[in-house]
Design an enzyme around this catalytic site. Structure first.
Site, PDB file in Angstrom:
ATOM      1  N   HIS A  95       0.834  -1.204   0.000  1.00 58.32           N
ATOM      2  CA  HIS A  95       0.000   0.000   0.000  1.00 58.32           C
ATOM      3  C   HIS A  95       0.866   1.249   0.000  1.00 58.32           C
ATOM      4  O   HIS A  95       1.887   1.314   0.673  1.00 58.32           O
ATOM      5  CB  HIS A  95      -0.885   0.013   1.247  1.00 58.32           C
ATOM      6  CG  HIS A  95      -2.129   0.829   1.063  1.00 58.32           C
ATOM      7  ND1 HIS A  95      -3.294   0.307   0.522  1.00 58.32           N
ATOM      8  CD2 HIS A  95      -2.390   2.122   1.333  1.00 58.32           C
ATOM      9  CE1 HIS A  95      -4.214   1.256   0.479  1.00 58.32           C
ATOM     10  NE2 HIS A  95      -3.695   2.370   0.960  1.00 58.32           N
ATOM     11  N   ASP A 174     -13.794   2.128   6.751  1.00 49.52           N
ATOM     12  CA  ASP A 174     -12.786   2.911   6.031  1.00 49.52           C
ATOM     13  C   ASP A 174     -13.350   3.450   4.724  1.00 49.52           C
ATOM     14  O   ASP A 174     -13.052   4.573   4.335  1.00 49.52           O
ATOM     15  CB  ASP A 174     -11.515   2.094   5.770  1.00 49.52           C
ATOM     16  CG  ASP A 174     -10.484   2.946   5.043  1.00 49.52           C
ATOM     17  OD1 ASP A 174     -10.118   4.005   5.579  1.00 49.52           O
ATOM     18  OD2 ASP A 174     -10.086   2.594   3.920  1.00 49.52           O
ATOM     19  N   ARG A 181     -13.387  12.015   4.445  1.00 52.64           N
ATOM     20  CA  ARG A 181     -12.153  12.793   4.640  1.00 52.64           C
ATOM     21  C   ARG A 181     -11.787  13.545   3.375  1.00 52.64           C
ATOM     22  O   ARG A 181     -11.344  14.695   3.414  1.00 52.64           O
ATOM     23  CB  ARG A 181     -10.995  11.857   5.043  1.00 52.64           C
ATOM     24  CG  ARG A 181     -11.096  11.365   6.473  1.00 52.64           C
ATOM     25  CD  ARG A 181     -10.124  10.237   6.740  1.00 52.64           C
ATOM     26  NE  ARG A 181      -8.762  10.576   6.468  1.00 52.64           N
ATOM     27  CZ  ARG A 181      -7.842   9.729   5.977  1.00 52.64           C
ATOM     28  NH1 ARG A 181      -8.156   8.470   5.724  1.00 52.64           N
ATOM     29  NH2 ARG A 181      -6.622  10.122   5.755  1.00 52.64           N
ATOM     30  N   SER A 196      -6.415   4.152   8.393  1.00 52.23           N
ATOM     31  CA  SER A 196      -7.094   3.844   7.133  1.00 52.23           C
ATOM     32  C   SER A 196      -6.323   2.766   6.357  1.00 52.23           C
ATOM     33  O   SER A 196      -6.891   1.771   5.889  1.00 52.23           O
ATOM     34  CB  SER A 196      -7.203   5.127   6.306  1.00 52.23           C
ATOM     35  OG  SER A 196      -7.445   4.862   4.960  1.00 52.23           O
ATOM     36  N   LYS A 200      -7.470  -1.609   6.278  1.00 54.14           N
ATOM     37  CA  LYS A 200      -7.730  -2.344   5.022  1.00 54.14           C
ATOM     38  C   LYS A 200      -6.837  -3.579   4.937  1.00 54.14           C
ATOM     39  O   LYS A 200      -7.280  -4.650   4.523  1.00 54.14           O
ATOM     40  CB  LYS A 200      -7.437  -1.451   3.821  1.00 54.14           C
ATOM     41  CG  LYS A 200      -8.519  -0.433   3.538  1.00 54.14           C
ATOM     42  CD  LYS A 200      -8.303   0.230   2.196  1.00 54.14           C
ATOM     43  CE  LYS A 200      -7.284   1.340   2.235  1.00 54.14           C
ATOM     44  NZ  LYS A 200      -7.758   2.643   2.641  1.00 54.14           N
TER      45      LYS A 200
HETATM   46  N1  URA Z   1      -4.241   5.636   1.558  1.00 57.04           N
HETATM   47  C1  URA Z   1      -5.255   5.155   2.325  1.00 57.04           C
HETATM   48  O1  URA Z   1      -5.707   4.041   2.152  1.00 57.04           O
HETATM   49  N2  URA Z   1      -5.743   5.948   3.272  1.00 57.04           N
HETATM   50  C2  URA Z   1      -5.273   7.164   3.505  1.00 57.04           C
HETATM   51  O2  URA Z   1      -5.756   7.803   4.413  1.00 57.04           O
HETATM   52  C3  URA Z   1      -4.230   7.663   2.713  1.00 57.04           C
HETATM   53  C4  URA Z   1      -3.727   6.874   1.730  1.00 57.04           C
END
Ligand code: URA
Length: 449
Positions: A95, A174, A181, A196, A200
């Protein structure tokens, strides 16, 4: 779930307004209250305006590491938690915290899967001025990113690679909070980003997590110290929950690679999966892949790097991307011929005002201009145009000449292209003396040093 749930706060039944006030005053929120807030918002009992106020209070007053971990767990457990341990002993996820021109996942996920480590990835959409993997992937007509947990597991078992969006059952909190957000200027907070991202990863069952923490003007973390802190915080959360977590802090002062948009980023990722592509993208993809497979214990770093290079140069990793596109509803031949995907009808070249060397490129502004062209969303749920974007033909350190273009604008109309061109040239700063290209990898965190 009701406004007067079981848990209490300071001897009174929980109320969102009290939690907002507590956070706005810089206080701590206990784990059960955070869970109540997250569950209530996910269920639609707590309205957007109260959650927005709470998020803004977090942005102003921050959260402790303990609160961040509690928030992460509450979000991860807001839906089903996938257990994929019966499919493979280790499943990887990668990620990025968000950058401009960041198509790294489209290269790293197939590469890691090709090296023998299954990848079950839950991705996001564009956020603020940054792009999102799901939006890029949807440049393939017909490709689906929504899937149930059963479909996610089935695809992981069959082809060893999945890239999916949040579904109603995987980390739904999320999904809702992320979109909120984006629309309420509450993206740029370390705890909100960490929770966040990690919620995930945890919900999707990843046991090996590779994080690319972006740092610089074009990223949410502006300094190496802030980015390192975010990396260490996410690693601490991962470790606490028994996930092998590693992170690279990489530079985002200028966009990654040349392409910023959706279909043009897909094309660039495919070129990289064919052994070509821009050098910075190739290096970052190989390093992230190396750290993931080393963390999984598959190879030592040198072997991993060598195998990753070979899988790119032979086109083997590209076949994994083709498998994914086909199984998720796209056409395999579009991976072989990305030039046949729908492209913007207008292309406008942008020229430098003088000879010189590129000294800086404002990545955030390039991201915003790409959004202005239609590649990103101003409001949650807005449609996007996968065809449009910006191609940076010259990057920091490259010489430029007056009559030679530094960038191309790919737009839906002539007017759109002309509106963006002057602002795009203003993103560039030129110098008369040589400029060294900035370092790409700033630091490494976790068990891989
Ligand atoms: N990527 C994400 O999944 N969440 C965030 O808040 C920022 C980048």
């Amino acid at each position: 779930m009701s406004e007067t749930g079981r848990a209490s706060f300071r001897g009174r039944p929980l109320r969102a307004v009290d939690l907002i006030a507590q956070k706005a005053a810089g206080g701590r929120i206990p784990a059960d209250a955070l869970r109540w807030l997250v569950d209530g918002y996910t269920a639609g009992v707590i309205p957007d305006y109260q959650m927005s106020a709470f998020l803004m209070a977090v942005c102003w007053r921050g959260m402790t590491d303990e609160e961040t971990t509690d928030l992460t767990l509450a979000m991860a457990e807001s839906g089903v938690q996938l257990d994929v341990s019966d499919i493979a002993p280790l499943v990887a996820d990668k990620h990025s915290t968000g950058g401009v021109g960041d198509k790294t996942t489209l290269v790293v996920a197939p590469l890691v899967a090709q090296l023998g480590l299954p990848v079950g990835k839950m991705s996001g959409r564009g956020l603020g001025h940054t792009g999102g993997t799901l939006d890029k992937l949807e440049s393939f007509p017909g490709l689906r990113v929504e899937m149930s947990s059963a479909q996610f597991r089935d695809q992981l078992r069959r082809i060893g690679i999945v890239i999916a969006g949040q579904s109603a059952d995987l980390a739904p909190a999320d999904g809702k909070i992320y979109a909120l957000r984006d629309a309420t200027a509450t993206v740029e907070n370390l705890s909100l980003i960490a929770s966040s991202v990690m919620a995930k990863k945890i919900a999707a069952g990843a046991t090996v997590i590779g994080l690319d923490v972006k740092c610089g003007h074009g990223a949410f973390m502006k300094t190496p110290a802030e980015a390192a802190r975010l990396a260490d915080l996410m690693i601490a959360i991962g470790d606490k929950l028994g996930r092998r977590t590693v992170a690279i802090v990489s530079a985002m002062d200028q966009p990654l690679g040349e392409a910023v948009g959706n279909v043009i980023e897909v094309e660039e990722a495919i070129a990289t999966l064919r052994g070509g592509g821009p050098a910075d993208l190739r290096v970052l993809a190989i390093e992230l892949t190396t750290d993931l497979v080393v963390a999984a214990g598959l190879y030592d770093a040198e072997t991993a790097r060598r195998r990753a290079e070979a899988a790119l140069d032979s086109g083997a990793a590209l076949e994994k991307l083709a498998d994914l596109v086909e199984v998720q509803g796209g056409r395999r031949e579009d991976v072989a011929h990305p030039e046949r995907l729908p492209h913007a009808p207008v292309e406008l070249a942008v020229f430098p005002p003088r000879d010189g060397v590129v000294a800086a490129i404002d990545a955030k502004q390039v991201g915003l201009l790409t959004m202005q062209l239609g590649a990103g969303r101003a409001q949650k749920g807005d449609p996007i145009d996968h065809r449009v974007g910006i191609r940076l033909l010259r990057k920091i350190g490259d010489p430029v000449r007056r009559g030679e273009p530094v960038a191309l604008v790919a737009a839906a109309t002539e007017q759109d292209a002309e509106a963006v061109a002057p602002a795009l040239i203003a993103c560039y700063r030129f110098s008369d003396s040589p400029v060294a290209p900035p370092p790409l990898i700033l630091s490494r965190h976790g068990t891989v040093k």
